[in-house]
Scaffold this active site. Structure first.
Site, mmCIF file in Angstrom:
data_model
loop_
_atom_site.group_PDB
_atom_site.id
_atom_site.type_symbol
_atom_site.label_atom_id
_atom_site.label_comp_id
_atom_site.label_asym_id
_atom_site.label_seq_id
_atom_site.Cartn_x
_atom_site.Cartn_y
_atom_site.Cartn_z
ATOM 1 N N ASP A 137 39.787 40.965 37.963
ATOM 2 C CA ASP A 137 40.804 41.789 38.602
ATOM 3 C C ASP A 137 40.295 43.229 38.720
ATOM 4 O O ASP A 137 40.080 43.888 37.704
ATOM 5 C CB ASP A 137 42.066 41.735 37.734
ATOM 6 C CG ASP A 137 43.301 42.092 38.508
ATOM 7 O OD1 ASP A 137 43.195 42.885 39.458
ATOM 8 O OD2 ASP A 137 44.378 41.586 38.161
ATOM 9 N N CYS A 190 45.333 43.868 45.041
ATOM 10 C CA CYS A 190 45.384 42.547 44.394
ATOM 11 C C CYS A 190 46.132 41.469 45.169
ATOM 12 O O CYS A 190 45.544 40.489 45.619
ATOM 13 C CB CYS A 190 46.013 42.655 43.015
ATOM 14 S SG CYS A 190 45.282 43.930 41.979
ATOM 15 N N ASP A 208 39.098 40.170 42.934
ATOM 16 C CA ASP A 208 40.013 40.242 44.085
ATOM 17 C C ASP A 208 39.698 41.420 45.004
ATOM 18 O O ASP A 208 39.818 41.341 46.215
ATOM 19 C CB ASP A 208 41.487 40.260 43.644
ATOM 20 C CG ASP A 208 41.789 41.265 42.548
ATOM 21 O OD1 ASP A 208 40.892 42.030 42.153
ATOM 22 O OD2 ASP A 208 42.947 41.304 42.076
ATOM 23 N N ASN A 209 39.308 42.556 44.402
ATOM 24 C CA ASN A 209 38.924 43.735 45.204
ATOM 25 C C ASN A 209 37.999 44.579 44.342
ATOM 26 O O ASN A 209 37.834 44.312 43.148
ATOM 27 C CB ASN A 209 40.154 44.537 45.648
ATOM 28 C CG ASN A 209 41.131 44.817 44.522
ATOM 29 O OD1 ASN A 209 42.196 44.185 44.417
ATOM 30 N ND2 ASN A 209 40.774 45.750 43.648
#
Ligand SMILES: *[C@@H]1O[C@H](CO)[C@@H](O)[C@H](O)[C@H]1NC(C)=O
Ligand SMILES: *[C@@H]1O[C@H](CO)[C@@H](O)[C@H](O)[C@H]1NC(C)=O
Ligand SMILES: *[C@@H]1O[C@H](CO)[C@@H](O)[C@H](O)[C@H]1NC(C)=O
Ligand SMILES: *[C@@H]1O[C@H](CO)[C@@H](O)[C@H](O)[C@H]1NC(C)=O
Ligand SMILES: *[C@@H]1O[C@H](CO)[C@@H](O)[C@H](O)[C@H]1NC(C)=O
Length: 567
Positions: free
Chosen positions: A40, A76, A316-317
């Protein structure tokens, strides 16, 4: 004597074969298994992977690293929904972390709970399991309204306890949510993931196991701002001298970027010290993630599952700390925020290789479909990533994909105590990479433009989309000519669906003679591109309100004539 030896050898062979079958390497209906690990907010550009020796050992040395892998929206929930559906955020319309534009309830109201990866994999005969964070807004009040579809077993982290490192809230299968005070969040996700591997090892069906720890995300308790991530107790003495990397674009002397970013002040020493502590917290929290990865491989090996299992590791990023004077966070189209770690290991995947094929999160579901031998759905906005040696070799012969569509709606989110949530962070961008070009082009809801030549300016400090730079040459062409092409490409991408997302050039040039930016620069197209409507906005919205997003369609080139795209 001879006969009985042969007999005993044969029976040994039979025993060995039986043992392998019972240990899980059965044919599983001829389909491969998948283990998907997603962190995350993990960066690729702040050096976090250098602190993860087990990721390097099991995925780097034994798998392939995709150095040009991108998320298409740097936050997210929207990013995870795109990833799980194979669709761009403008098509899921889950564009934020909370209602009305995003979060779990928006995922449900958009009908996506029936149209995402686990549902499709179950239909194809897979058993599916997931532990950790699914998406924002999946909470103690929404967890069963309805339950996420498509899973055989779940051990979810749910809000508001998702990001509490020592008192997470888990919600398992159909049971109500329960807090886990005093226990370390990522260690629990690890244990639960390993339990699922024990479960699938006993079955002869193919499986998908998703493992989604929250490290290195900031801690977020019920009140107050985000605070720095927290490592497990055993890791809290590590890396105390680490600093947020002083990249070339870190805390620059001149302001950079557009909209609210261009108005940021230089960071002072107090803030810089705070950022360095933040990086220490991130690195400490990632140690448990690294251990998780090591244990997952040990367990897969124990059950003899590695020969038929693809393991994917990503985030996710991305993340920035101090680049462009920014507070810790994501939500920008800068490279730090969109270029994310991506490793694949599995059958026929090259070992220890780094590839430069341009890939995105919307390609992941199509990739699993391809590996599982399933027919691609017609509404996927992505396409299979080449993962086997054969597919990678094939890819480099075919025309290369060169673009990534990046989008965002809403506010820029600063994490930590010195930031402010920044309005007017809605933008459309295209990241485009070819043999001889490497660019980012962004149009903001304020109608500001950014263009960076990342070969000459990897830190994205020199915005070429400003009148004083218009004489600069890229590919021997002036900026104005280049920008006309990029704008036309962005106009297709910002509302693209399926093939217009994967092959936008043939949408603009249906005759098939333009397959990349260089082809499009031919001077015979100058008039055509000059007449294309330009990407623009009439207002900065917090969500996808099309009436504020300017022209939605452009023209196609037909033997010198303009035809509207929809023809
Ligand atoms: C997983 O769920 C699917 C769909 O409900 C079902 O067909 C399958 O038998 C389940 N697998 C196991 C191991 O229970
Ligand atoms: C843990 O979280 C629960 C709510 O989810 C709360 O009731 C409890 O007081 C918390 N415990 C600690 C030790 O913070
Ligand atoms: C440093 O910057 C922060 C954030 O703008 C500010 O709150 C603080 O007062 C500044 N500290 C000093 C010593 O200037
Ligand atoms: C946000 O953008 C609008 C244009 O849509 C502009 O009028 C407004 O001043 C901007 N606000 C800020 C705080 O930049
Ligand atoms: C996206 O969702 C928002 C909020 O429900 C809605 O107002 C908007 O019209 C939707 N946009 C599209 C393109 O469907």
């Amino acid at each position: 004597m001879f006969g009985s030896t042969l007999l005993s050898r044969l029976s040994l062979l039979w025993l060995a074969t039986a043992a392998i079958i019972s240990c899980g390497a059965s044919n599983r209906n001829g389909k491969p298994n998948f283990v998907f690990i997603i962190t995350d907010d993990q960066d690729l550009h702040l050096g976090s992977l250098d602190y993860m020796p087990l990721v390097k050992k099991h995925l780097g040395k034994q798998g392939t690293f995709y150095k040009q892998h991108y998320c298409t929206i740097s936050i997210c929930c929207p990013s995870r929904v795109s990833l799980l559906t194979g669709k761009a955020a403008h098509n899921t319309n889950v564009t934020d972390v909370s209602p009305p534009y995003g979060g779990y309830t928006k995922f449900i109201s958009q009908g996506l709970n029936d149209k995402y990866l686990p549902v499709w994999l179950q239909e194809a005969g897979y058993d599916t399991y997931y532990t950790g964070k699914l998406m924002n807004g999946h909470s103690t009040s929404t967890w069963n309204k309805p339950l996420p579809a498509g899973w055989n077993g779940t051990k979810f982290l749910v809000d508001p306890g998702t990001y509490i490192y020592f008192n997470a809230t888990f919600q398992e299968d159909k049971s109500p949510p329960a807090p886990a005070p005093g226990q370390y969040n990522t260690d629990l996700v690890k244990e639960k993931g390993l339990d699922f591997i024990d479960t699938v090892a006993k079955s002869d069906k193919p499986f998908f196991v998703g493992i989604a720890p929250i490290g290195p995300h900031a801690e977020f308790t019920r009140s107050g701002p985000f605070t720095k991530p927290v490592g497990a107790t055993r890791h809290q003495k590590l890396f105390l001298d680490a600093k947020a990397p002083r990249t070339s674009n870190w805390n620059p002397d001149e302001p950079s970027g557009a909209s609210w970013i261009s108005r940021l002040e230089k960071l002072n020493d107090t803030v810089i010290d705070f950022h360095d502590g933040w990086q220490v917290g991130r690195l400490q929290s990632l140690q448990s993630v690294d251990e998780l990865v090591g244990e997952v491989f040990k367990r897969l090996e124990h059950y003899n599952l590695l020969d038929n299992t693809y393991v994917i590791f990503t985030s996710d990023n991305g993340y920035h700390i101090g680049q462009h004077r920014l507070q810790p966070g994501k939500t920008c189209a800068f490279e730090e925020d969109i270029n994310v770690p991506f490793y694949v290991r599995g059958p026929n995947v090259p070992k220890g290789k780094t590839v430069d094929v341009v890939t995105t999160h919307t390609d992941i579901v199509p990739t699993l479909f391809e590996l599982a031998g399933l027919e691609q759905r017609s509404d996927f906005d992505g396409q299979p990533i080449p993962v086997t040696s054969k597919a990678i070799a094939q890819q480099s012969k075919n025309k290369k994909r060169d673009h990534v569509n990046v989008e965002f709606w809403g506010e820029g989110i600063d994490e930590g105590k010195y930031g402010l949530d920044a309005p007017n962070n809605t933008y459309k961008a295209v990241r485009i990479i070819g043999e001889r070009y490497n660019l980012l082009y962004t149009v903001w809801c304020t109608n500001e433009h950014e263009l960076y030549d990342m070969t000459r300016d990897p830190g994205q400090l020199n915005n070429l989309a400003t009148p004083s730079k218009w004489r600069t040459l890229i590919l021997n062409q002036p900026i104005s000519k280049l920008q006309a092409r990029l704008d036309a490409l962005l106009l297709v991408l910002k509302t693209c669906q399926a093939s217009s997302c994967t092959d936008p050039w043939s949408f603009i040039h249906p005759e098939g003679d333009v397959v990349n930016l260089e082809d499009a620069l031919a001077s015979k197209y100058d008039k055509f591109y000059a007449k294309q409507p330009k990407v623009s906005f009439s207002k900065c919205e917090l969500g996808q309100i099309l009436s504020s997003e300017g022209p939605l369609k452009g023209n196609s080139y037909h033997g010198g004539e303009l035809w509207p795209h929809w023809v």
